[in-house]
Design a protein around this motif. Sequence first.
Motif, PDB file in Angstrom:
ATOM      1  N   ALA A 231       7.437  24.426 -33.882  1.00  0.00           N
ATOM      2  CA  ALA A 231       6.648  24.465 -35.122  1.00  0.00           C
ATOM      3  C   ALA A 231       6.143  23.077 -35.524  1.00  0.00           C
ATOM      4  N   GLY A 232       6.668  22.028 -34.884  1.00  0.00           N
ATOM      5  CA  GLY A 232       6.295  20.654 -35.270  1.00  0.00           C
ATOM      6  C   GLY A 232       6.762  20.351 -36.679  1.00  0.00           C
ATOM      7  N   SER A 233       7.875  20.951 -37.054  1.00  0.00           N
ATOM      8  CA  SER A 233       8.323  20.862 -38.443  1.00  0.00           C
ATOM      9  C   SER A 233       9.559  19.964 -38.570  1.00  0.00           C
ATOM     10  N   GLN A 234      10.311  20.158 -39.646  1.00  0.00           N
ATOM     11  CA  GLN A 234      11.473  19.324 -39.924  1.00  0.00           C
ATOM     12  C   GLN A 234      12.660  20.206 -40.303  1.00  0.00           C
ATOM     13  N   LEU A 235      13.851  19.732 -39.957  1.00  0.00           N
ATOM     14  CA  LEU A 235      15.035  20.577 -40.090  1.00  0.00           C
ATOM     15  C   LEU A 235      16.240  19.762 -40.556  1.00  0.00           C
ATOM     16  N   TYR A 236      17.062  20.411 -41.384  1.00  0.00           N
ATOM     17  CA  TYR A 236      18.329  19.818 -41.841  1.00  0.00           C
ATOM     18  C   TYR A 236      19.406  20.863 -41.556  1.00  0.00           C
ATOM     19  N   VAL A 237      20.352  20.512 -40.700  1.00  0.00           N
ATOM     20  CA  VAL A 237      21.413  21.467 -40.333  1.00  0.00           C
ATOM     21  C   VAL A 237      22.605  21.234 -41.265  1.00  0.00           C
ATOM     22  N   VAL A 238      22.949  22.273 -42.040  1.00  0.00           N
ATOM     23  CA  VAL A 238      24.044  22.109 -42.999  1.00  0.00           C
ATOM     24  C   VAL A 238      25.402  22.294 -42.316  1.00  0.00           C
ATOM     25  N   HIS A 239      26.406  21.848 -42.957  1.00  0.00           N
ATOM     26  CA  HIS A 239      27.821  21.962 -42.585  1.00  0.00           C
ATOM     27  C   HIS A 239      28.095  22.011 -41.077  1.00  0.00           C
ATOM     28  N   VAL A 240      27.740  20.922 -40.407  1.00  0.00           N
ATOM     29  CA  VAL A 240      28.007  20.810 -38.959  1.00  0.00           C
ATOM     30  C   VAL A 240      29.517  20.587 -38.781  1.00  0.00           C
ATOM     31  N   SER A 241      30.129  21.410 -37.925  1.00  0.00           N
ATOM     32  CA  SER A 241      31.587  21.382 -37.841  1.00  0.00           C
ATOM     33  C   SER A 241      32.132  20.987 -36.479  1.00  0.00           C
ATOM     34  N   CYS A 242      31.249  20.911 -35.460  1.00  0.00           N
ATOM     35  CA  CYS A 242      31.810  20.790 -34.107  1.00  0.00           C
ATOM     36  C   CYS A 242      30.944  19.955 -33.163  1.00  0.00           C
ATOM     37  N   ALA A 243      31.578  19.559 -32.066  1.00  0.00           N
ATOM     38  CA  ALA A 243      30.910  18.718 -31.071  1.00  0.00           C
ATOM     39  C   ALA A 243      29.665  19.398 -30.493  1.00  0.00           C
ATOM     40  N   GLN A 244      29.766  20.717 -30.280  1.00  0.00           N
ATOM     41  CA  GLN A 244      28.641  21.436 -29.664  1.00  0.00           C
ATOM     42  C   GLN A 244      27.373  21.327 -30.514  1.00  0.00           C
ATOM     43  N   ALA A 245      27.524  21.365 -31.833  1.00  0.00           N
ATOM     44  CA  ALA A 245      26.354  21.269 -32.722  1.00  0.00           C
ATOM     45  C   ALA A 245      25.854  19.827 -32.809  1.00  0.00           C
ATOM     46  N   VAL A 246      26.793  18.880 -32.851  1.00  0.00           N
ATOM     47  CA  VAL A 246      26.395  17.458 -32.888  1.00  0.00           C
ATOM     48  C   VAL A 246      25.557  17.134 -31.656  1.00  0.00           C
ATOM     49  N   GLU A 247      26.011  17.656 -30.522  1.00  0.00           N
ATOM     50  CA  GLU A 247      25.315  17.393 -29.256  1.00  0.00           C
ATOM     51  C   GLU A 247      23.849  17.859 -29.318  1.00  0.00           C
ATOM     52  N   LYS A 248      23.639  19.038 -29.875  1.00  0.00           N
ATOM     53  CA  LYS A 248      22.270  19.590 -29.954  1.00  0.00           C
ATOM     54  C   LYS A 248      21.402  18.769 -30.905  1.00  0.00           C
ATOM     55  N   ILE A 249      22.000  18.342 -32.021  1.00  0.00           N
ATOM     56  CA  ILE A 249      21.233  17.542 -32.990  1.00  0.00           C
ATOM     57  C   ILE A 249      20.881  16.180 -32.376  1.00  0.00           C
ATOM     58  N   ALA A 250      21.876  15.586 -31.712  1.00  0.00           N
ATOM     59  CA  ALA A 250      21.644  14.271 -31.101  1.00  0.00           C
ATOM     60  C   ALA A 250      20.549  14.357 -30.035  1.00  0.00           C
ATOM     61  N   GLU A 251      20.611  15.417 -29.236  1.00  0.00           N
ATOM     62  CA  GLU A 251      19.617  15.625 -28.171  1.00  0.00           C
ATOM     63  C   GLU A 251      18.206  15.745 -28.782  1.00  0.00           C
TER      64      GLU A 251
END
Length: 472
Positions: A231-251
């Motif tokens: 979408a070429g948009s912007q995103l804020y992921v709430v309440h990140v709890s685990c390594a798997q989610a951090v990895e996706k955000i970092a990527e």
Amino acid sequence: MKKIVKNGTIVTATDTYKADLLIEDGKIAMIGRNLDEKDAEVIDAKGCYVFPGGIDPHTHLDMPFGGTVTKDDFESGTIAAAFGGTTTIIDFCLTNKGEPLKKAIETWHNKAKGKAVIDYGFHLMISEINDDVLEELPKIIEEEGITSFKVFMAYKNVFQADDGTLYRTLVAAKELGALVMVHAENGDVIDYLTKKALADGNTDPIYHALTRPPEVEGEATGRACQLTELAGSQLYVVHVSCAQAVEKIAEARNKGLDIWGETCPQYLVLDQSYLEKPNFEGAKYVWSPPLREKWHQDVLWNALKNGQLQTLGSDQCSFDFKGQKELGRGDFTKIPNGGPMIEDRVSILFSEGVKKGRITLNQFVDIMSTRIAKLFGLFPKKGTIAVGADADLVIFDPNVERVISAETHHMSVDYNAFEGMKVTGEPVSVLSRGEFVIRDKTFVGKPGYGQYLNRARYGNYAVSKRDEKLTI
Ligand SMILES: NC(=O)NCCC(=O)O
Ligand SMILES: [Zn+2]
Ligand SMILES: [Zn+2]
């Protein structure tokens, strides 16, 4: 009356220095050494830090959920927030499919009006996208200053929206200058795993965590990131709890995408074993995403340190153990999801983060206040100590040692998730727009003092006409 804060050490997201602050008409009027005390009330901050008030970007006050309503409303919730050093909250306004968004917002205004003791804004939940919603959204941004939309990828048959809705929300947000927030867990997989657990006779609170493994959070986070890219948009992921989610955000961030991540104090200091407490006490720790194995905590702290995650929200969503959490005895899926976190957010970040050398003092201010103000259209009115900014201030004793307990907290729930935890540091006095809300650890504020915050648009829209009025 003018006020002068003297002898403190001012800490912002970038600087730490000794200076006095002059407060006039609710704003910071001057910063300097040896300011003239004539006609001013002097507040002695000797031995204390002076921070910008904390901003909690993630609260659920007076919210119906799981067949009951959260225990803390806008009065008890904001009083507890103030005791904890938070001077602004952004609460989630729930919407109902088929109902005008404006009606939901009115409901939320009525919950907060006359009750909040500190300033507040709203995020808006998007549960469907259709012509009516698309017609209403620009007006809501213009008239209400609600510039962040929340999409749930979990809670099937309750809040969950499908991928098409998430994608169309991202597209609309890009056009309108809003930030899309996601609760990223794969609701369909969770639905399957919970039904299977119950069918197998697994009903205890621990199965809440076991049926929401970190992979379902990682998968949904990755999916949301991909759709944001599309979408070429912007995103804020709430309440990140685990390594798997951090990895996706970092990527995604490494690719240059405009994607941000929030974690919460509970994920930084508590772990999955809490759900195994006997006598159904594990239910006190049931929220979503669930607590993880302990090793995830290091990943989250490192992500805050290196900027892969940027903010700390409380996800305040409090239910009493007695009568509310107990609804799920014999069926963990009926335990209302959420915990009481609003009061301890800032202190835990300071004590476990700064005092233990995991983050710097300036990072602490950025994570609990400044970055949140910038992402959610409140900066520089909120989130910093600068001439012209609101005098939202925390006078914080960094050395006092205390123990967190339900016996001394100010939330209206019958337990504290951090019961018995020793922390160092405590807000002594808290000011909102130049007025004391907490003075020498005593509440002196007034229900109804808190003002609704009409927020600026996201990112480059900050130069739009409406936002000029908000900028100091
Ligand atoms: N987190 C939680 O369990 N309750 C509040 C609603 C949400 O944020 O998902
Ligand atoms: Zn959520
Ligand atoms: Zn939440």
